[in-house]
Scaffold this active site. Structure first.
Site, mmCIF file in Angstrom:
data_model
loop_
_atom_site.group_PDB
_atom_site.id
_atom_site.type_symbol
_atom_site.label_atom_id
_atom_site.label_comp_id
_atom_site.label_asym_id
_atom_site.label_seq_id
_atom_site.Cartn_x
_atom_site.Cartn_y
_atom_site.Cartn_z
ATOM 1 N N HIS A 58 -33.594 -14.405 4.119
ATOM 2 C CA HIS A 58 -35.046 -14.258 4.046
ATOM 3 C C HIS A 58 -35.411 -12.817 4.403
ATOM 4 C CE1 HIS A 58 -36.171 -18.772 4.593
ATOM 5 N NE2 HIS A 58 -35.817 -18.478 3.368
ATOM 6 N N LYS A 62 -32.928 -9.958 6.265
ATOM 7 C CA LYS A 62 -32.102 -9.167 5.345
ATOM 8 C C LYS A 62 -31.319 -8.085 6.080
ATOM 9 C CE LYS A 62 -34.801 -9.838 1.119
ATOM 10 N NZ LYS A 62 -34.138 -11.046 0.729
ATOM 11 N N GLY A 105 -34.733 -15.062 -4.460
ATOM 12 C CA GLY A 105 -34.889 -16.431 -3.974
ATOM 13 C C GLY A 105 -36.110 -17.145 -4.537
ATOM 14 N N ASP A 110 -32.191 -19.193 -5.281
ATOM 15 C CA ASP A 110 -31.699 -20.301 -4.457
ATOM 16 C C ASP A 110 -31.184 -21.434 -5.342
ATOM 17 O OD1 ASP A 110 -32.539 -18.877 -2.241
ATOM 18 O OD2 ASP A 110 -34.379 -20.017 -1.961
ATOM 19 N N ASP A 130 -35.173 -17.549 8.210
ATOM 20 C CA ASP A 130 -36.075 -17.377 9.347
ATOM 21 C C ASP A 130 -36.826 -18.672 9.600
ATOM 22 O OD1 ASP A 130 -37.844 -16.584 11.281
ATOM 23 O OD2 ASP A 130 -38.613 -14.863 10.175
ATOM 24 N N HIS A 137 -41.647 -21.006 -1.029
ATOM 25 C CA HIS A 137 -40.522 -21.701 -1.648
ATOM 26 C C HIS A 137 -39.658 -22.423 -0.599
ATOM 27 C CE1 HIS A 137 -38.830 -17.767 -0.661
ATOM 28 N NE2 HIS A 137 -37.627 -18.289 -0.747
ATOM 29 N N ASP A 140 -37.344 -25.048 -1.893
ATOM 30 C CA ASP A 140 -36.102 -24.551 -2.476
ATOM 31 C C ASP A 140 -35.047 -24.319 -1.394
ATOM 32 O OD1 ASP A 140 -37.357 -24.538 -4.949
ATOM 33 O OD2 ASP A 140 -37.898 -22.415 -4.832
ATOM 34 N N ARG A 146 -29.620 -28.761 1.595
ATOM 35 C CA ARG A 146 -29.245 -30.160 1.327
ATOM 36 C C ARG A 146 -28.020 -30.234 0.413
ATOM 37 N NH1 ARG A 146 -30.251 -33.688 -2.727
ATOM 38 N NH2 ARG A 146 -30.290 -35.884 -2.186
#
Length: 185
Positions: A58, A62, A105, A110, A130, A137, A140, A146
Site C-alpha cells: 500500500h 511502499k 493495485g 491485486d 496498511d 479497493h 480486492d 483470502r
C-alpha cells in the site's frame, strides 16, 4: 572428493553466499570457492529452486517494502519477482532487480496476483498493507488475502514475517513445496 568451482562474484552475491552457505570460503578479493553442487552468483543454484514471489505494498508501506527488498537483494535476485505498478517501478529503480510489472493495485494488479495464485504460478506473497488506512479497493485486498490462504501460499504482511519467510531453511530447500489447497467444489 567434492568438486570445487570458482566463480567471479559481485559484492551482493558475496554477501548472500557468505550469509547462506557457511561452507563457502573466501579466496582472493572477488573469488569464492563453492563446494559440491553449489553454484555461485546469478547462475541457477542446484540446491535452491527458483521461486515466484509477488511484492505488493500500500502507499504508506511502499518505502518499507522497497527498503526490505533492497536489504534482501542478493537473495531475491535468484528468484522471479512480480510486483504491482508503482511498487514494482520503485523496486526496480532502487535495486536494479528484474521485476515483472503488473497493473497498479487499484487497477486490477491485486486481481492479477490472485490469478497467479489460483493458477498455482506463485510461491510466495509479500504484501505490506496498511491496516490503519481505508482504501476504495479494500475488497480486492481481502480477496487477495483470502485466495492466498485458500491456496496455502506463504504470505507476509509485515517486515518481521517477510524476514522469517526469506530466512527460513524451507525457503531455500529444493525439497520443500507448500501443500496446495484445492477449493472445495
Amino acid at each position: 572428493m567434492p568438486q570445487v568451482h570458482s566463480k567471479q562474484c559481485g559484492r551482493d552475491e558475496q554477501a548472500f553466499l557468505s550469509h547462506l552457505f557457511p561452507i563457502i570460503a573466501r579466496a582472493g578479493s572477488e573469488t569464492f570457492k563453492t563446494v559440491s553442487a553449489y553454484s555461485a552468483c546469478f547462475e541457477v543454484m542446484f540446491l535452491i529452486p527458483k521461486r515466484n514471489i509477488a511484492l505488493v505494498a500500500h502507499d504508506n508501506k511502499k518505502d518499507d517494502l522497497v527498503e526490505w527488498v533492497s536489504f534482501n537483494k542478493g537473495t531475491l535476485a535468484l528468484h522471479n519477482l512480480f510486483a504491482t505498478g508503482d511498487t514494482g517501478k520503485r523496486i526496480m529503480e532502487k535495486t536494479n532487480l528484474q521485476v515483472s510489472l503488473l497493473k497498479g493495485g487499484s487497477y486490477g494488479g491485486d486481481m492479477e496476483i490472485g490469478a497467479l495464485i489460483a493458477n498455482e504460478k506463485l510461491d510466495y506473497l509479500i504484501f505490506f498493507w496498511d491496516p490503519l488506512q481505508s482504501l476504495p479497493h479494500d475488497v480486492d485486498v481481502k480477496a487477495l488475502l483470502r485466495i492466498a490462504v485458500l491456496y496455502n501460499v506463504p504470505t507476509a504482511c509485515n517486515r518481521a514475517t517477510a524476514d522469517l519467510i526469506i530466512s527460513s531453511p524451507l525457503f531455500h530447500s529444493a525439497q520443500y513445496e507448500p501443500a496446495k489447497e484445492r477449493a472445495k467444489k
